[in-house]
Write a protein that holds these residues in place. Structure first.
Motif, PDB file in Angstrom:
ATOM      1  N   THR A   1       0.869  -1.184   0.000  1.00 58.77           N
ATOM      2  CA  THR A   1       0.000   0.000   0.000  1.00 58.77           C
ATOM      3  C   THR A   1       0.902   1.229   0.000  1.00 58.77           C
ATOM      4  O   THR A   1       1.763   1.352   0.889  1.00 58.77           O
ATOM      5  CB  THR A   1      -0.910   0.021   1.244  1.00 58.77           C
ATOM      6  N   PRO A   2       0.747   2.101  -0.940  1.00 59.10           N
ATOM      7  CA  PRO A   2       1.639   3.268  -1.023  1.00 59.10           C
ATOM      8  C   PRO A   2       1.675   4.057   0.289  1.00 59.10           C
ATOM      9  O   PRO A   2       0.637   4.354   0.878  1.00 59.10           O
ATOM     10  CB  PRO A   2       1.034   4.093  -2.166  1.00 59.10           C
ATOM     11  N   ARG A   3       2.897   4.317   0.766  1.00 60.22           N
ATOM     12  CA  ARG A   3       3.171   5.126   1.956  1.00 60.22           C
ATOM     13  C   ARG A   3       2.666   4.492   3.253  1.00 60.22           C
ATOM     14  O   ARG A   3       2.751   5.105   4.307  1.00 60.22           O
ATOM     15  CB  ARG A   3       2.568   6.526   1.804  1.00 60.22           C
ATOM     16  N   GLU A   4       2.175   3.275   3.174  1.00 66.01           N
ATOM     17  CA  GLU A   4       1.674   2.595   4.367  1.00 66.01           C
ATOM     18  C   GLU A   4       2.380   1.256   4.586  1.00 66.01           C
ATOM     19  O   GLU A   4       2.967   1.028   5.637  1.00 66.01           O
ATOM     20  CB  GLU A   4       0.160   2.387   4.280  1.00 66.01           C
ATOM     21  N   VAL A   5       2.313   0.387   3.582  1.00 69.46           N
ATOM     22  CA  VAL A   5       2.894  -0.954   3.689  1.00 69.46           C
ATOM     23  C   VAL A   5       3.735  -1.226   2.447  1.00 69.46           C
ATOM     24  O   VAL A   5       3.275  -1.028   1.319  1.00 69.46           O
ATOM     25  CB  VAL A   5       1.816  -2.035   3.840  1.00 69.46           C
ATOM     26  N   VAL A   6       4.977  -1.664   2.667  1.00 72.27           N
ATOM     27  CA  VAL A   6       5.867  -2.016   1.570  1.00 72.27           C
ATOM     28  C   VAL A   6       6.474  -3.385   1.874  1.00 72.27           C
ATOM     29  O   VAL A   6       7.103  -3.573   2.914  1.00 72.27           O
ATOM     30  CB  VAL A   6       6.986  -0.975   1.382  1.00 72.27           C
ATOM     31  N   VAL A   7       6.268  -4.341   0.928  1.00 72.90           N
ATOM     32  CA  VAL A   7       6.834  -5.678   1.043  1.00 72.90           C
ATOM     33  C   VAL A   7       7.778  -5.885  -0.138  1.00 72.90           C
ATOM     34  O   VAL A   7       7.358  -5.791  -1.297  1.00 72.90           O
ATOM     35  CB  VAL A   7       5.750  -6.765   1.060  1.00 72.90           C
ATOM     36  N   THR A   8       9.035  -6.158   0.163  1.00 74.74           N
ATOM     37  CA  THR A   8      10.033  -6.405  -0.888  1.00 74.74           C
ATOM     38  C   THR A   8      10.594  -7.802  -0.708  1.00 74.74           C
ATOM     39  O   THR A   8      10.863  -8.238   0.415  1.00 74.74           O
ATOM     40  CB  THR A   8      11.172  -5.378  -0.800  1.00 74.74           C
ATOM     41  N   SER A   9      10.766  -8.503  -1.858  1.00 75.31           N
ATOM     42  CA  SER A   9      11.263  -9.879  -1.829  1.00 75.31           C
ATOM     43  C   SER A   9      12.441 -10.022  -2.769  1.00 75.31           C
ATOM     44  O   SER A   9      12.552  -9.328  -3.794  1.00 75.31           O
ATOM     45  CB  SER A   9      10.158 -10.876  -2.217  1.00 75.31           C
ATOM     46  N   SER A  10      13.331 -10.948  -2.437  1.00 79.55           N
ATOM     47  CA  SER A  10      14.465 -11.287  -3.291  1.00 79.55           C
ATOM     48  C   SER A  10      14.614 -12.799  -3.312  1.00 79.55           C
ATOM     49  O   SER A  10      14.369 -13.467  -2.313  1.00 79.55           O
ATOM     50  CB  SER A  10      15.749 -10.631  -2.774  1.00 79.55           C
ATOM     51  N   THR A  11      15.024 -13.307  -4.501  1.00 75.67           N
ATOM     52  CA  THR A  11      15.135 -14.756  -4.702  1.00 75.67           C
ATOM     53  C   THR A  11      16.577 -15.114  -5.042  1.00 75.67           C
ATOM     54  O   THR A  11      17.220 -14.444  -5.859  1.00 75.67           O
ATOM     55  CB  THR A  11      14.194 -15.235  -5.803  1.00 75.67           C
ATOM     56  N   THR A  12      17.062 -16.168  -4.458  1.00 74.34           N
ATOM     57  CA  THR A  12      18.405 -16.674  -4.715  1.00 74.34           C
ATOM     58  C   THR A  12      18.304 -18.120  -5.195  1.00 74.34           C
ATOM     59  O   THR A  12      17.625 -18.939  -4.567  1.00 74.34           O
ATOM     60  CB  THR A  12      19.269 -16.612  -3.449  1.00 74.34           C
ATOM     61  N   ILE A  13      18.980 -18.397  -6.362  1.00 78.34           N
ATOM     62  CA  ILE A  13      19.038 -19.769  -6.865  1.00 78.34           C
ATOM     63  C   ILE A  13      20.339 -20.385  -6.359  1.00 78.34           C
ATOM     64  O   ILE A  13      21.429 -19.935  -6.696  1.00 78.34           O
ATOM     65  CB  ILE A  13      18.979 -19.802  -8.404  1.00 78.34           C
ATOM     66  N   GLU A  14      20.196 -21.400  -5.543  1.00 76.16           N
ATOM     67  CA  GLU A  14      21.364 -22.028  -4.961  1.00 76.16           C
ATOM     68  C   GLU A  14      22.074 -22.879  -6.007  1.00 76.16           C
ATOM     69  O   GLU A  14      21.543 -23.153  -7.092  1.00 76.16           O
ATOM     70  CB  GLU A  14      20.955 -22.888  -3.756  1.00 76.16           C
ATOM     71  N   SER A  15      23.293 -23.315  -5.721  1.00 76.08           N
ATOM     72  CA  SER A  15      24.060 -24.147  -6.647  1.00 76.08           C
ATOM     73  C   SER A  15      23.365 -25.464  -6.939  1.00 76.08           C
ATOM     74  O   SER A  15      23.570 -26.080  -7.989  1.00 76.08           O
ATOM     75  CB  SER A  15      25.451 -24.405  -6.072  1.00 76.08           C
TER      76      SER A  15
END
Length: 626
Positions: free
Chosen positions: A189-203
């Motif tokens: 939600t702008p200026r209220e809730v921010v969820v950021t994700s990152s993905t890693t591919i392992e060997s």
């Protein structure tokens, strides 16, 4: 069947079909996908039909690498079959043909096997058919871990603040993370809730995902529960794992300050220990809390104030102030404290009062208090009156004494004060006891006590019947005087105690009789240690002398018996030695018929004519045996 024998036949059949223009019909059926967990064995089935039968059918398996041409991994011809060398599946695959079903088994599958597989069926004619199946491999991720921010978050922050991060590792396909607050999912939600994700591919080809939540914090979030939910896939289903729950520390300014008396509970009295507590509905790190007494300006920088042995002046208004040190904003609250008191009891008249016998006695007792009081009067620990006023219509000598006034506060335990009043009744003396008293004694001196009541305190004089004055020690008591006289007694005598004051006198007579000591005469006749005491005169009023006389008599008897025993032994010895012959008037010892050698001793008392003979062994002998 040998290959040289069958090859010409097959070639002949092929030429025959070609000559007549007849082609075989081939059909292949496969599932769109096969799902399996990593580490297990995948089985891919290829169903086929052909009108030529199995004798001339060739089965080939291929896989399609990413962005490359397909590659054969297994080939089964009518006379030969084998896995292709130097492929990903060379040592992990096998083929099982059962009728029209060709099942390819792949052992220990991993995420790298998540590929498309092709089954090709060929006949002796150029006709062929193929089918395709997508192999899908699944791996459950680890349990999600969540971390909350260690510092508090202020509601005054303009931008969203970090709440925490959530991480899940080694899943396939890629797992998804969703944040929750109090069981409600959080979306961007702008200026209220921010969820950021990152993905890693392992060997290993597995996926690890990390998600971070930032949001605009409000006061109502101080008790909120945050957690993340991980959604991942397994064959034929979707599963969910929930992380641990976390809380955050929210800083916010108070809107209300409260101050109250922590102890004592209920009403407060002088001498108590007063404890005040202060709190507010805010939570702010940069602040100062101060409690101050408005009447005395006494203050402490703390949420607690303790005052010992409080007085009435310690009552009044106490104020608690909360100050935010960033912007120096203040908010305060107050309470009123009442300290109850009870002053010392005051009796009127003070200390003592004297009234004439027969007159009215009246006194009052009061104590200043902040609460309602109750007054009682006691004399000799006995309740004599209730109320502030002590009143006796007609005073007597018994009215005199020490009175105690006790003032209490009924609604508060422990609040009590008291004072005393000495009441004296003016009148002629009274002597305790009867007017004539009899005194008997064995002693040569006597102590006489005379106690008299009256006010003023009477003077006590001692005289004897022959007109002598006796010197005595006199002491004052609460209600009069007491005198003790000591003098020697030579004969029966009368002693007079005369108590007098300004209002009269009183005389008591003591008749003293002396008791003369007598020595008892004991007459003892004994055969078996029996003592007869016929002449002992025992005074009825001297138990000590009686006991001493009996003891003396018993001692004399024991000594006499002991001497008799010695005398008997000597006589027996002389008899054995022949030193003793017959005696006149007595029977010869040698002529006794008794089997025992007895020695007979004759004893006579002054008061009896009877003689008793004792044997050496203590046996009583009859007189006729002599």
């Amino acid at each position: 069947m040998a290959l040289p024998d069958t090859a010409p036949l097959l070639v002949g059949l092929l030429l025959l079909f070609h000559a007549f223009g007849a082609w075989a019909i081939v059909e292949v059926t496969m599932e769109d996908k096969v799902e399996v967990m990593a580490g297990e064995t995948a089985q891919i089935t290829c169903m086929f039909t052909t009108d030529e039968g199995l004798g001339g059918t060739t089965i080939q398996w291929f896989y399609v690498p990413p962005n490359k041409e397909r590659q054969r991994i297994y080939n089964k011809e009518p006379m030969h079959e084998a896995a292709e060398q130097n492929t990903l599946f060379t040592h992990r695959i096998s083929l099982n043909v059962n009728g029209t079903a060709a099942v390819l088994a792949i052992r220990d599958v991993g995420v790298r096997d998540n590929l498309e597989f092709i089954c090709v069926i060929k006949t002796l004619t150029p006709e062929e058919a193929e089918g395709r199946t997508q192999l899908q491999v699944f791996k459950s991720p680890t349990f999600p871990t969540i971390e909350a921010v260690e510092t508090g978050i202020s509601v005054n922050e303009e931008a969203p603040s970090k709440i925490g991060s959530c991480r899940v590792k080694n899943g396939y396909p890629k797992p998804n993370i969703t944040w929750y607050r109090n069981n409600m999912p959080l979306r961007n939600t702008p200026r209220e809730v921010v969820v950021t994700s990152s993905t890693t591919i392992e060997s290993s080809g597995l996926f690890s995902v990390q998600s971070e939540l930032t949001m605009k914090v409000k006061k109502e979030h101080k008790d909120a529960v945050f957690y993340c939910e991980v959604i991942y896939f397994v064959p034929g289903a979707t599963k969910m794992t929930e992380s641990q729950h976390i809380n955050i520390t929210v800083y916010y300014l108070p809107t209300e300050v409260n101050i109250w008396v922590e102890s004592p509970k209920g009403k407060i009295k002088e001498g108590d220990t007063l404890e005040l507590r202060c709190d507010n509905n805010g939570n702010y790190p940069s602040s100062i809390t101060t409690i101050k007494h408005q009447n005395s300006e006494y203050s402490v920088e703390n949420k607690t104030m303790v005052r010992t042995n409080v007085k009435r002046l310690d009552g009044g208004v106490y104020e608690c102030t909360f100050e935010e040190t960033d912007n120096f904003e203040e908010i305060s609250g107050s309470t009123k404290v009442s300290v109850n008191y009870l002053e010392s009891a005051v009796i009127t008249p003070k200390d003592s009062i004297a009234v004439m016998e027969g007159e009215e006695l009246k006194a009052s007792c009061n104590a200043l208090s902040s609460l309602q009081t109750s007054t009682t009067w006691f004399k000799n620990e006995k309740l004599v009156s209730k109320g502030n006023t002590l009143s006796v219509k007609s005073a007597t000598l018994e009215t005199a004494g020490m009175y105690k006034c006790v003032v209490t506060v009924p609604e508060m335990e422990g609040m009590k004060t008291s004072s005393t009043l000495q009441v004296n009744v003016k009148g002629s003396p009274q002597i305790l006891g009867p007017d004539v008293q009899e005194v008997e004694t064995y002693e040569t001196t006597v102590n006489l006590t005379c106690s008299a009541t009256g006010f003023p305190a009477p003077t006590i004089m001692w005289t004897t019947s022959d007109g002598k004055n006796l010197n005595a020690l006199q002491t004052e008591t609460e209600d009069g005087a007491q005198s003790v006289v000591t003098f020697k007694i030579t004969s029966n005598v009368k002693v007079f105690c005369n108590a007098s004051n300004d209002f009269g006198s009183k005389v008591v007579e003591f008749n003293i009789k002396t008791i003369v000591h007598t020595t008892p005469t004991a007459t003892t006749t004994t055969s078996t240690n029996t003592i007869t005491d016929d002449t002992v005169q025992t005074p009825t009023k001297s138990p000590n002398i009686k006991k001493e006389s009996k003891g003396f008599v018993i001692a004399i008897i024991i000594i006499a018996i002991f001497l008799l025993a010695i005398l008997g032994s000597v006589l027996y010895f002389l008899y054995k030695k022949g030193r003793i012959c017959g005696r006149s008037g007595k029977q010869d010892f040698s002529k006794r018929k008794s089997s025992k050698d007895n020695i007979v001793v004759e004893m006579k008392s002054d008061n009896t004519e009877e003689a008793i003979l004792l044997g050496v062994n203590g046996e009583k002998q009859q007189p006729n045996d002599q």
